[in-house]
Design an enzyme around this catalytic site. Structure first.
Site, PDB file in Angstrom:
ATOM      1  N   ASN A 198     -25.520 -22.347 -10.244  1.00  0.00           N
ATOM      2  CA  ASN A 198     -24.909 -23.044 -11.373  1.00  0.00           C
ATOM      3  C   ASN A 198     -25.721 -24.271 -11.733  1.00  0.00           C
ATOM      4  OD1 ASN A 198     -23.326 -25.808 -11.175  1.00  0.00           O
ATOM      5  ND2 ASN A 198     -23.183 -24.852  -9.142  1.00  0.00           N
ATOM      6  N   ARG A 199     -25.696 -24.594 -13.006  1.00  0.00           N
ATOM      7  CA  ARG A 199     -26.265 -25.850 -13.485  1.00  0.00           C
ATOM      8  C   ARG A 199     -25.298 -26.465 -14.508  1.00  0.00           C
ATOM      9  NH1 ARG A 199     -30.457 -22.110 -15.365  1.00  0.00           N
ATOM     10  NH2 ARG A 199     -30.158 -21.561 -17.567  1.00  0.00           N
ATOM     11  N   LYS A 235     -20.330 -36.853  -0.314  1.00  0.00           N
ATOM     12  CA  LYS A 235     -20.815 -35.473  -0.290  1.00  0.00           C
ATOM     13  C   LYS A 235     -22.324 -35.467  -0.438  1.00  0.00           C
ATOM     14  CE  LYS A 235     -19.815 -30.847  -2.060  1.00  0.00           C
ATOM     15  NZ  LYS A 235     -18.884 -30.049  -2.884  1.00  0.00           N
ATOM     16  N   PHE A 295     -21.717 -31.450 -14.315  1.00  0.00           N
ATOM     17  CA  PHE A 295     -20.508 -32.284 -14.386  1.00  0.00           C
ATOM     18  C   PHE A 295     -19.821 -32.165 -15.743  1.00  0.00           C
ATOM     19  CE2 PHE A 295     -22.020 -35.700 -11.067  1.00  0.00           C
ATOM     20  CZ  PHE A 295     -21.854 -34.783 -10.058  1.00  0.00           C
ATOM     21  N   THR A 310     -22.117 -29.155   2.793  1.00  0.00           N
ATOM     22  CA  THR A 310     -23.039 -29.751   1.845  1.00  0.00           C
ATOM     23  C   THR A 310     -22.737 -29.254   0.436  1.00  0.00           C
ATOM     24  OG1 THR A 310     -24.598 -27.903   2.033  1.00  0.00           O
ATOM     25  CG2 THR A 310     -24.916 -29.754   3.539  1.00  0.00           C
ATOM     26  N   ASN A 311     -23.475 -29.840  -0.509  1.00  0.00           N
ATOM     27  CA  ASN A 311     -23.493 -29.342  -1.878  1.00  0.00           C
ATOM     28  C   ASN A 311     -24.414 -28.127  -1.959  1.00  0.00           C
ATOM     29  OD1 ASN A 311     -23.208 -29.364  -4.795  1.00  0.00           O
ATOM     30  ND2 ASN A 311     -22.842 -31.570  -4.666  1.00  0.00           N
ATOM     31  N   ASN A 339     -27.690 -31.054 -10.539  1.00  0.00           N
ATOM     32  CA  ASN A 339     -27.652 -30.732 -11.967  1.00  0.00           C
ATOM     33  C   ASN A 339     -27.474 -31.933 -12.875  1.00  0.00           C
ATOM     34  OD1 ASN A 339     -27.856 -27.934 -11.354  1.00  0.00           O
ATOM     35  ND2 ASN A 339     -25.691 -27.944 -10.807  1.00  0.00           N
ATOM     36  N   THR A 340     -27.456 -33.132 -12.326  1.00  0.00           N
ATOM     37  CA  THR A 340     -27.488 -34.366 -13.099  1.00  0.00           C
ATOM     38  C   THR A 340     -28.779 -35.078 -12.756  1.00  0.00           C
ATOM     39  OG1 THR A 340     -25.077 -34.596 -13.178  1.00  0.00           O
ATOM     40  CG2 THR A 340     -26.368 -36.599 -13.492  1.00  0.00           C
ATOM     41  N   GLY A 365     -23.075 -19.964  -1.867  1.00  0.00           N
ATOM     42  CA  GLY A 365     -22.735 -18.662  -1.320  1.00  0.00           C
ATOM     43  C   GLY A 365     -23.442 -18.397  -0.009  1.00  0.00           C
ATOM     44  N   SER A 419     -25.127 -33.488  -6.386  1.00  0.00           N
ATOM     45  CA  SER A 419     -25.312 -32.381  -7.324  1.00  0.00           C
ATOM     46  C   SER A 419     -26.760 -32.356  -7.793  1.00  0.00           C
ATOM     47  CB  SER A 419     -24.390 -32.541  -8.533  1.00  0.00           C
ATOM     48  OG  SER A 419     -24.743 -31.604  -9.537  1.00  0.00           O
TER      49      SER A 419
END
Length: 351
Positions: A114-115, A226, A118, A254-255, A186-187, A277, A184
């Site tokens: 995923n990207r 996290k 937020f 973890t993330n 993705n930011t 996963g 994350s």
């Protein structure tokens, strides 16, 4: 939920675009969570209480942040047997996240990439949803609720502390614990906050604000951080030392990961974003074990990443986790995974 074959539901959902399926599931849960149908769907919660960071968890299986970013389905999650539920990540201001498509299935590896970035409706709407939750409104003592905070993408990294302070102030009164998401992928530049100087400044500011909020509300809410799986031993050592020094109550490990070795050659494997996963399990367990070695016994660690069976969850405990959270495993296994994991962790308790 044994009377609903999740394999059949998954077959239908997996024909849809992944994000469309995700939204459809959330909308359905939101719609039925306050109806008699939810009582039919509910699973009996496995009783396996544990004390963690001053909180009494009914069992050691939690919902990971990211699945319900806007806190729309708290009552539904509470009915599915979780011992604790974490919602978010929420940012001070609403933001759309990254362009679509931004969620990809890798079924051969039981994984997702995923990207999202937020994507959420902002702090005001988030708090309204939390307050509207029936179990929160009625003060149900058995629901332990974590609220996960982050920074807006438009906020420069040098001003990130401001966003986290706004988030902490906004959610404090409504949370059983607060998680600070600095991991994350993705930011842009967010993971820089895990580095020494940036982490020191962020934690110092947050702990000072937590002390003020504790006085104002007459209640101390545990603070978790996290972290990412893509950290080397020196970085993990520095983070562990900072957590201890600043009195942070616990860590979530973890993330998602940026690594792709375990899925190389599969469709979508090279998409940008965080991989979750089954392929994440080894890296997550490595980080958990390293943190336990540095933080010592008794320091709260929540393990997340790669749990698709009770055995996977038990491996998290052996690595050093006290409790676990689920996300991608729910997509592939369905709600029955909650009970399976809770029973496995209860069986793994020392006799």
């Amino acid at each position: 939920m044994s009377w609903i074959p999740y394999a059949a539901a998954r077959a239908v959902l997996f024909r849809l675009d992944p994000e469309q399926a995700h939204e459809l599931t959330l909308r359905w849960l939101e719609r039925v969570q306050h109806t008699p149908l939810m009582r039919c769907l509910a699973d009996a919660r496995v009783d396996d209480p544990v004390q963690l960071a001053g909180l009494r968890l009914p069992n050691r299986v939690g919902l990971a942040a990211g699945l319900d970013k806007n806190a729309r389905c708290i009552d539904a999650w509470a009915a599915l047997g979780f011992g604790f539920v974490e919602v978010g990540t929420v940012t001070p201001r609403p933001q759309p996240g990254n362009p679509r498509p931004r969620l990809f299935r890798l079924p051969q590896a039981q994984a997702l990439i995923n990207r999202f970035g937020f994507n959420n409706d902002g702090l005001e709407a988030f708090v309204e949803h939390v307050r509207a939750s029936r179990v929160r409104r009625e003060g149900a003592p058995s629901l332990v609720l974590g609220l996960n905070i982050g920074k807006n993408a438009a906020t420069p990294i040098e001003r990130a502390v401001d966003d986290y302070l706004l988030g902490l102030r906004g959610v404090y009164a409504h949370a059983d614990y607060v998680t600070v998401n600095i991991s994350s992928p993705n930011t842009a530049n967010l993971r820089q906050l895990q580095s020494d100087a940036a982490l020191e400044g962020l934690l110092a500011a947050l702990m000072q604000e937590r002390a003020r909020l504790e006085d104002a509300h007459g209640a101390r809410k545990p603070l978790f951080v996290k972290i990412a799986p893509d950290l080397d031993e020196a970085q993990l050592g520095a983070i562990a030392e900072a957590l201890r020094r600043h009195g942070v109550d616990g860590v979530i490990a973890t993330n998602t990961t940026l690594a792709r070795e375990a899925v190389r050659g599969l469709p979508h494997a090279e998409e940008a974003g965080g991989l979750s996963g089954a392929p994440l399990a080894t890296a997550s367990n490595r980080v958990i074990a390293a943190l336990r070695a540095r933080l010592g016994p008794g320091y709260p660690i929540i393990g997340v990443g790669g749990i698709l069976s009770g055995a996977d969850a038990a491996a998290k405990l052996r690595a050093g986790a006290d409790a676990v959270q689920l996300y991608t495993g729910l997509i592939y296994r369905g709600p029955a995974l909650v009970s399976e994991v809770a029973q496995a962790l209860r069986a793994a308790r020392p006799t």
